[in-house]
Design an enzyme around this catalytic site. Structure first.
Site, mmCIF file in Angstrom:
data_model
loop_
_atom_site.group_PDB
_atom_site.id
_atom_site.type_symbol
_atom_site.label_atom_id
_atom_site.label_comp_id
_atom_site.label_asym_id
_atom_site.label_seq_id
_atom_site.Cartn_x
_atom_site.Cartn_y
_atom_site.Cartn_z
ATOM 1 N N CYS A 54 -7.944 7.163 -0.898
ATOM 2 C CA CYS A 54 -6.848 7.703 -1.693
ATOM 3 C C CYS A 54 -6.643 9.197 -1.443
ATOM 4 C CB CYS A 54 -7.106 7.441 -3.171
ATOM 5 S SG CYS A 54 -7.314 5.693 -3.573
ATOM 6 N N HIS A 62 -3.765 12.358 -7.575
ATOM 7 C CA HIS A 62 -3.721 10.968 -7.136
ATOM 8 C C HIS A 62 -3.551 10.078 -8.358
ATOM 9 C CE1 HIS A 62 -4.895 7.057 -5.836
ATOM 10 N NE2 HIS A 62 -6.121 7.136 -6.333
ATOM 11 N N ASN A 76 -1.384 2.225 -8.522
ATOM 12 C CA ASN A 76 -2.200 3.065 -7.646
ATOM 13 C C ASN A 76 -1.891 2.693 -6.194
ATOM 14 O OD1 ASN A 76 -4.279 4.056 -6.009
ATOM 15 N ND2 ASN A 76 -5.856 3.818 -7.566
#
Length: 333
Positions: free
Chosen positions: A120, A255, A286
């Site tokens: 990520c 993030h 996500n």
């Protein structure tokens, strides 16, 4: 004989932003048709209401290319001006060849192109590389893309991941600027926690989830115990390196891992109420390496932030890897 090297340093900034969000919107109720859960539990635990899943005709390379084309158009840069294309992804389905050369070819470019795998945190890693290339004079324009198709690498019955991950792409063009638009990067890793977010089974085989291909697995509690606290220190490191205080910030774009993580991290950083905080997780889930540019675009589109605003980016994930930098926000499509 002396080997020549570009010696004039310049400033680097993001000159244009483009994104691609898949057409299909997936609700929590749809997720729970397979997953043993419910909408209230998912929203309470993660903040997520909906996410996007790519269709059969929406490939990872196709999504990346569309986002890139939009970023190039905003920046006023043509594909043949690019000095490098960097794609941050963990879900390109082939180890070889990388996705970046294929994206470059679709754009009409034969420039250097490679993938970055930092989970990520991949987009913020790639942004640091691009900034360094431009500042050093090695390249004039570098295209950075974060793209994921996590819906194809999930176990739909896994309560730890099935409702969290999603698909999308975001791209920025990094190039020379009159003033610094990308600050020094605070980054690092902790391989001792590699097991916290991983792919099971590995490509070498072995027993795992029972799926016929590798799927992402995550120890959510471990991530929650780590990210909001360790990343607060990283945030302050990035701010110090840029010579910026939290009071100077217009926006915070972490993030989009989990709304609770974002809220806890914001408190730990001690952000003043004047700083707008990205919450694209609610609508987009996500999206791993794509989440920072997608969240950036969502804030600009909604008017929560404007091009030229000063923002803190923080990303963290599998590795465990992390990176953060202070930036000025780019114009968007």
């Amino acid at each position: 004989m002396t080997i020549q090297q570009a010696t004039e340093m310049t400033h680097a900034a993001m000159l244009g932003l483009g994104v691609y969000r898949p057409e299909r919107v997936v609700t929590n109720d749809e997720i729970c048709e397979v997953l043993d859960s419910n909408d209230e539990w998912i929203q309470t635990r993660s903040g997520i209401k909906t996410r996007r899943f790519a269709g059969e005709d929406e490939t990872l390379i196709g999504m990346a290319t569309t986002a890139a084309e939009r970023a190039l158009a905003v920046a006023g840069v043509s594909a043949d001006q690019l000095g490098c294309v960097i794609v941050a992804t963990s879900t390109h389905p082939e180890h070889t060849p990388a996705s970046a050369p294929q994206v470059a070819t679709r754009l009409g470019s034969t420039t250097a192109a490679f993938d970055v795998s930092a989970g990520c945190a991949g987009f913020c890693h790639a942004l640091n590389l691009a900034s360094a290339m431009v500042r050093s004079g090695a390249e004039k324009y570098v295209l950075v893309i974060g793209v994921e198709q996590l819906s194809r690498f999930m176990d739909p019955t896994d309560r730890g991941t099935a409702f969290i991950f999603a698909d999308g792409a975001g791209a920025v063009v990094v190039g020379p600027a009159d003033a610094t638009g990308i600050g020094p990067t605070a980054w690092g890793s902790d391989g001792s926690q590699a097991h916290v977010i991983n792919q099971t089974p590995s490509c070498l085989g072995g027993h795992g989830s029972g799926a016929d291909h590798p799927v992402v697995q995550m120890e959510g509690t471990a991530v929650f115990r780590w990210a909001p606290f360790a990343m607060a220190d990283v945030a302050h490191e990035a701010l110090r390196a840029a010579g910026i205080s939290v009071d100077d910030l217009d926006a915070f774009i972490p993030h989009q891992a989990n709304l609770r993580i974002t809220q806890t991290l914001s408190r730990n950083i001690k952000l003043p109420e004047s700083v707008a905080v990205a919450t694209d997780i609610v609508d987009s889930g996500n999206t791993s390496a794509a989440s920072v540019p997608l969240a950036m675009e969502a804030m600009l589109r909604s008017g929560e932030a404007e091009a030229g605003d000063v923002a803190l980016l923080i990303a963290f994930g599998a590795g465990l890897s992390y990176a953060g930098q202070v930036v000025t926000l780019p114009p968007h499509e």
